[in-house]
Design a protein around this motif. Structure first.
Motif, PDB file in Angstrom:
ATOM      1  N   UNK A 109       0.840  -1.214   0.000  1.00 40.17           N
ATOM      2  CA  UNK A 109       0.000   0.000   0.000  1.00 40.17           C
ATOM      3  C   UNK A 109       0.865   1.250   0.000  1.00 40.17           C
ATOM      4  N   UNK A 110       1.810   1.295   0.936  1.00 42.86           N
ATOM      5  CA  UNK A 110       2.637   2.490   1.119  1.00 42.86           C
ATOM      6  C   UNK A 110       3.518   2.723  -0.112  1.00 42.86           C
ATOM      7  N   UNK A 163       3.606   6.030  -2.286  1.00 38.07           N
ATOM      8  CA  UNK A 163       4.862   6.766  -2.482  1.00 38.07           C
ATOM      9  C   UNK A 163       5.018   7.104  -3.968  1.00 38.07           C
ATOM     10  N   UNK A 164       4.720   6.123  -4.826  1.00 36.95           N
ATOM     11  CA  UNK A 164       4.854   6.336  -6.263  1.00 36.95           C
ATOM     12  C   UNK A 164       3.795   7.307  -6.784  1.00 36.95           C
ATOM     13  N   UNK A 190      10.116  11.214  -2.711  1.00 35.88           N
ATOM     14  CA  UNK A 190      11.503  10.745  -2.800  1.00 35.88           C
ATOM     15  C   UNK A 190      11.854  10.000  -1.517  1.00 35.88           C
ATOM     16  N   UNK A 191      12.035   8.698  -1.643  1.00 37.97           N
ATOM     17  CA  UNK A 191      12.417   7.863  -0.504  1.00 37.97           C
ATOM     18  C   UNK A 191      13.557   6.967  -0.969  1.00 37.97           C
ATOM     19  N   UNK A 192      14.707   7.058  -0.293  1.00 40.30           N
ATOM     20  CA  UNK A 192      15.860   6.237  -0.669  1.00 40.30           C
ATOM     21  C   UNK A 192      15.715   4.813  -0.150  1.00 40.30           C
ATOM     22  N   UNK A 250       3.357  10.145   6.314  1.00 44.90           N
ATOM     23  CA  UNK A 250       2.436   9.788   7.396  1.00 44.90           C
ATOM     24  C   UNK A 250       1.047   9.509   6.828  1.00 44.90           C
ATOM     25  N   UNK A 251       0.627  10.320   5.864  1.00 46.86           N
ATOM     26  CA  UNK A 251      -0.684  10.104   5.239  1.00 46.86           C
ATOM     27  C   UNK A 251      -0.719   8.747   4.537  1.00 46.86           C
TER      28      UNK A 251
END
Length: 140
Positions: free
Chosen positions: A57-58, A62-63, A68-70, A108-109
């Protein structure tokens, strides 16, 4: 919709379980329970299912949100009851996000949407365990 999984005994304490994805996984007990430890433990697999369900889900969010998450990982720390049948009565679920440009409010959302609305495995866990959700941001 139904899921049909076939789990076949391989001898000893080992089983092979199929999946609608076409993949299989091996389940086995540890040496302390008469197995040889060559497969996944059933209860621990439940924690992988929980993290995997919410993680999908997350990751999707994110996409969609173009965040931007490394690095993104989920730690699940579960307490097993002492008496048989042993089950998880509480689970801490830690969402770890690492990056140099983390948008904490949006992350967080994404987690909240998974926890409260989308993740079916989370909903199943709520029926028997106290869940403690933690979000940790690691800024580079």
């Amino acid at each position: 919709m139904t899921n049909h999984i076939t789990t076949t005994w391989l001898g000893g304490m080992a089983f092979e379980s199929n999946n609608p994805s076409g993949h299989t996984l091996k389940i086995d007990a540890g040496p302390e329970s008469g197995g040889d430890g060559s497969g996944f433990r059933p209860k621990a697999l439940m924690l992988s299912s929980l993290a995997g369900c919410s993680g999908l889900d997350v990751a999707s969010l994110i996409q969609k949100m173009k965040l931007e998450v490394d690095e993104f990982k989920i730690d699940t720390i579960a307490n097993l009851t002492e008496e048989h049948p042993k089950y998880y009565d509480s689970v801490v679920i830690e969402y770890h996000f690492t990056g140099s440009n983390l948008k904490e409010d949006k992350l967080k959302k994404a987690v909240d949407l998974s926890v409260e609305r989308y993740c079916g495995v989370m909903e199943m866990f709520r029926k028997f365990a106290k869940l403690d959700i933690k979000i940790l941001y690691h800024h580079k």
